[in-house]
Design a protein around this motif. Structure first.
Motif, PDB file in Angstrom:
ATOM      1  N   SER A   1       8.632  -1.286  21.262  1.00 40.23           N
ATOM      2  CA  SER A   1       8.427  -2.751  21.475  1.00 40.23           C
ATOM      3  C   SER A   1       7.154  -3.206  22.211  1.00 40.23           C
ATOM      4  O   SER A   1       6.512  -3.989  22.269  1.00 40.23           O
TER       5      SER A   1
ATOM      6  N   VAL B   1      12.894  -4.036  20.568  1.00 41.77           N
ATOM      7  CA  VAL B   1      12.500  -4.250  19.173  1.00 41.77           C
ATOM      8  C   VAL B   1      11.692  -3.209  18.744  1.00 41.77           C
ATOM      9  O   VAL B   1      10.619  -2.861  19.400  1.00 41.77           O
TER      10      VAL B   1
ATOM     11  N   THR C   1       9.545  -1.826  15.085  1.00 38.19           N
ATOM     12  CA  THR C   1       9.039  -2.172  13.864  1.00 38.19           C
ATOM     13  C   THR C   1       8.659  -1.118  12.995  1.00 38.19           C
ATOM     14  O   THR C   1       8.255   0.140  13.328  1.00 38.19           O
TER      15      THR C   1
ATOM     16  N   THR D   1      10.699  -5.725  11.268  1.00 37.75           N
ATOM     17  CA  THR D   1      11.358  -5.669  12.999  1.00 37.75           C
ATOM     18  C   THR D   1      12.910  -5.482  12.885  1.00 37.75           C
ATOM     19  O   THR D   1      13.790  -6.155  12.075  1.00 37.75           O
TER      20      THR D   1
ATOM     21  N   SER E   1      16.096  -5.664  15.894  1.00 38.87           N
ATOM     22  CA  SER E   1      16.233  -5.596  17.176  1.00 38.87           C
ATOM     23  C   SER E   1      17.686  -4.546  17.474  1.00 38.87           C
ATOM     24  O   SER E   1      18.502  -4.562  16.925  1.00 38.87           O
TER      25      SER E   1
END
Length: 199
Positions: free
Chosen positions: A92, A130, A132, A145, A147
Motif C-alpha cells: 500500500s 491494497v 499492486t 490492484t 484489496s
C-alpha cells in the motif's frame, strides 16, 4: 538576416502524434497507419497490431492474524514472462514486496497467446491493505490492484432462554460495505434444525 531566418525555418521540425482508440478488442487485430504529405503526395505506412491481453485479480476478505494468497492471472501475452524481471508486487505504501513472497506459474498456451498466474502470500494480515501486481507484458508494464479487507470475529456468550433454548451469537467487525457475507451455523450432533441469518 533574411537568409539566415529562411535557413532556420527550413531546419525546423515538428512532432505529430496520432492515436487509434479501440473500444473493444476480442482478439489480436492487425492495423495499418498511413501518413501522407499533402504538398508532395509522398506517403509512408507502418503495420502494427492491437493486442488483446488481460490482468485478472479479485479482492479478498480475511481474518486478522491469518495468511492470505492474492493471485493475479495474466493472459494474452506472447513473450515468455520471467519472474525475476517481469513481475513485481507492491504494498500500500508503494514499497516493493520481496520476490520470495510471490510465485509465477505458467499456464496454457493458445497459439501465440500464453497465460499464467502470479501469487503473493501475505502472512498474518493485521489491517486493510491494497497490493499492486505489475507485469511486464510484451515490452509494456501493466498493473492491477488487489484489496484485502481484514475482519475480526467475536463470539458472544450463549443466551439461555425458556425451555432451554440456546442462541449463539457472533459479531463481525471491520467488514467493508462492499462485501455481503453469508453466515451459516452448524450444530454438532443431533438433527435439530439450525436457523441461518444474514445481515
Amino acid at each position: 538576416g533574411q537568409n539566415i531566418r529562411s535557413q532556420l525555418e527550413a531546419l525546423a521540425t515538428i512532432k505529430v502524434t496520432s492515436e487509434l482508440k479501440v473500444e473493444s478488442v476480442d482478439a489480436d487485430t492487425p492495423v495499418t497507419c498511413k501518413v501522407t504529405v499533402r504538398s508532395t503526395g509522398d506517403s509512408s505506412t507502418k503495420n502494427g497490431e492491437v493486442r488483446q491481453f488481460g490482468l485478472h485479480a479479485h479482492d479478498d476478505v480475511v481474518l486478522k492474524d491469518t495468511d492470505v494468497s492474492l493471485s493475479c492471472k495474466v493472459d494474452g501475452f506472447h513473450d515468455d514472462i520471467d519472474k525475476a524481471n517481469d513481475i513485481k508486487w507492491f504494498k500500500s505504501d508503494g514499497s516493493e514486496e520481496d520476490s520470495s513472497k510471490y510465485t509465477w506459474t505458467p499456464g496454457t498456451s493458445n497459439g501465440a497467446n500464453k497465460s499464467g498466474t502470479t501469487t503473493l502470500t501475505v502472512t498474518k494480515v493485521q489491517s486493510d491493505a491494497v497490493y499492486t501486481c505489475k507485469v511486464h507484458i510484451d515490452s509494456n508494464w501493466q498493473q492491477k490492484t488487489v484489496s484485502v479487507n481484514a475482519i475480526e470475529l467475536t463470539p458472544v456468550g450463549d443466551v439461555v432462554q425458556a425451555e432451554v433454548k440456546t442462541i449463539a451469537r457472533i459479531i463481525v467487525t471491520g467488514l467493508k460495505q462492499t462485501y455481503t457475507p453469508v453466515i451459516s451455523w452448524k450444530k454438532e450432533g443431533g438433527s435439530t434444525n439450525v436457523k441461518r441469518r444474514e445481515p
